[in-house]
Enzyme design. Structure first.
Site, PDB file in Angstrom:
ATOM      1  N   LYS A  69     -10.490  -3.345  -3.911  1.00  0.00           N
ATOM      2  CA  LYS A  69     -11.264  -2.104  -4.077  1.00  0.00           C
ATOM      3  C   LYS A  69     -10.407  -1.015  -4.693  1.00  0.00           C
ATOM      4  O   LYS A  69     -10.918  -0.074  -5.286  1.00  0.00           O
ATOM      5  CB  LYS A  69     -11.736  -1.598  -2.707  1.00  0.00           C
TER       6      LYS A  69
ATOM      7  N   LYS B 224      -4.520  -9.672  -6.609  1.00  0.00           N
ATOM      8  CA  LYS B 224      -5.724  -9.837  -5.785  1.00  0.00           C
ATOM      9  C   LYS B 224      -6.856  -8.936  -6.280  1.00  0.00           C
ATOM     10  O   LYS B 224      -6.596  -7.803  -6.689  1.00  0.00           O
ATOM     11  CB  LYS B 224      -5.341  -9.455  -4.349  1.00  0.00           C
TER      12      LYS B 224
ATOM     13  N   LYS C 141       0.824  -1.219   0.000  1.00  0.00           N
ATOM     14  CA  LYS C 141       0.000   0.000   0.000  1.00  0.00           C
ATOM     15  C   LYS C 141       0.851   1.260   0.000  1.00  0.00           C
ATOM     16  O   LYS C 141       0.461   2.272  -0.570  1.00  0.00           O
ATOM     17  CB  LYS C 141      -0.960   0.017   1.203  1.00  0.00           C
TER      18      LYS C 141
END
Ligand code: TYM
Length: 332
Positions: free
Chosen positions: A197, A194, A111
């Site tokens: 969102k 993956k 992230k």
């Protein structure tokens, strides 16, 4: 007595990975266990969230959990920021966890990306807050998708270090529950990434709010390879997209992956994609309809969440008191 805790972030729309990897398992577990389900808005703000969008996503996420079949009376459904104990315990865990432990977290590395120096301190300390979520209720079992496994290992380390450092047995050993054939759903555009969102392409995921037409189009456009469908799971090697689509179908239809391979093996993807889209619509359409109904009455949703937060606070209070005594914030 086992106690279940799990959480979900209110960032954008929920997708099929959230549903098949987590929420659907929550619905099954609620029959046999005492469960707390939490919309983790404090986790969400570790990355920038536009305030109005966050407020809406928080309600929409709660609505999706209810629409999927969680009973808010038999369980506790609440929003994280409404229970201050999460932040209070997280601070203590910030002082228990080691920098080296957090530096190994793959989700932070993903992230934060290349701009690590610019990431929020909250993003780095995120797993400590997650440990606090679970341990504030002395939860013993945590149903999640595969991607949360490392965070749960850290939760165990934090619980153990706390107990050792203070010479107490306040916290239990937490067991992850990673259940079903769809513990790691991959992107429809790239079977090695993956489903998430935060993926820039909406074609990479099926959202819980997608219409039947959206779903059919996304499945039709999903990446595949030129070979016919594999006849057994042993043939998944080197075919991540085929493996992903078959696992999704297996989870949606509640069938073994082997059975799905036996049925579709050797056939072209075009036949299978039609069936996959139908299966996804059959499962998701009733949920979408119910989310829309619940979102039309925000006051009713807020009442459910307020009641959940009150019950969560009551469960958390004695645990926090025990922790405060162990640490020396209160007399032992
Ligand atoms: P979040 O909000 O990213 O995801 C919610 C749940 O959905 C699962 N999931 C998936 N499962 C299968 N395939 C996928 N592609 C996929 N994407 C997401 C996640 O594993 C998760 O179970 N840190 C957590 C939220 C959290 C939490 C907690 C969970 C905060 N505190 C305490 C359990 C216990 C998260 O970001 O989940």
């Amino acid at each position: 007595m086992a106690r279940i805790f799990s959480g979900i972030q209110p960032t954008g729309h929920l997708h099929l990975g959230n549903y098949l990897g987590a929420i659907r398992n929550w619905v099954r577990l609620q029959q046999d266990f005492e469960c707390l389900f939490c919309v983790v808005d404090m986790h969400a703000i570790t990355l920038w969230q536009e305030p109005q969008a966050l407020a809406r996503a928080t309600r929409e996420t709660a609505a999706a959990v209810l629409a999927a079949g969680i009973d808010p009376h038999a369980n506790i459904l609440f929003v994280q920021s409404a229970v201050p104990g999460h932040a209070q315990l997280a601070w203590i865990f910030n002082c228990v966890a080691r920098i080296g432990w957090l530096s190994r977290m793959t989700q932070f590395k993903e992230k934060a990306g290349k701009h690590r120096e610019n990431a929020s301190v909250g993003l780095y300390a995120y797993p400590n807050l997650m440990a606090a979520d679970i341990l504030l209720y002395k939860a013993t079992h945590v149903p999640v998708g595969e991607d949360q496994k490392q965070h749960l290992e850290l939760t165990r380390d934090i619980a153990q270090k706390f107990n050792n450092d203070f010479g107490v047995t306040v916290f239990p050993v937490v067991e992850p529950l990673i259940l079903g054939p769809a513990t790691r759903i991959m992107s429809l555009r790239d079977g090695t990434k993956k489903m998430s969102k935060s993926d820039a392409s909406d074609f990479s995921r099926i959202n819980l709010t997608d219409t039947a037409d959206d779903i059919a189009l996304k499945v039709r456009k999903a990446k595949t390879d030129p070979a016919p469908l594999p006849e057994t799971p042993a043939q998944f090697d080197g075919r991540p997209e085929a493996a992903n689509l078959i696992s999704i179908y297996a989870a949606l239809a509640d069938q073994e992956v082997e059975r799905v391979c036996a049925r579709f093996g050797g056939r072209p993807f075009s036949d299978f994609k039609q069936e996959l889209a139908d299966a996804a619509v059959a499962v998701l359409a009733p949920i979408t309809t119910e989310v829309n109904r619940l979102m039309a009455d925000p006051a009713a949703l807020d009442r459910i969440l307020k009641d959940g937060a009150e019950r969560a606070r009551a469960l958390a209070a004695p645990v926090l008191e025990e922790v405060y005594r162990a640490v020396g914030f209160l007399d032992a």
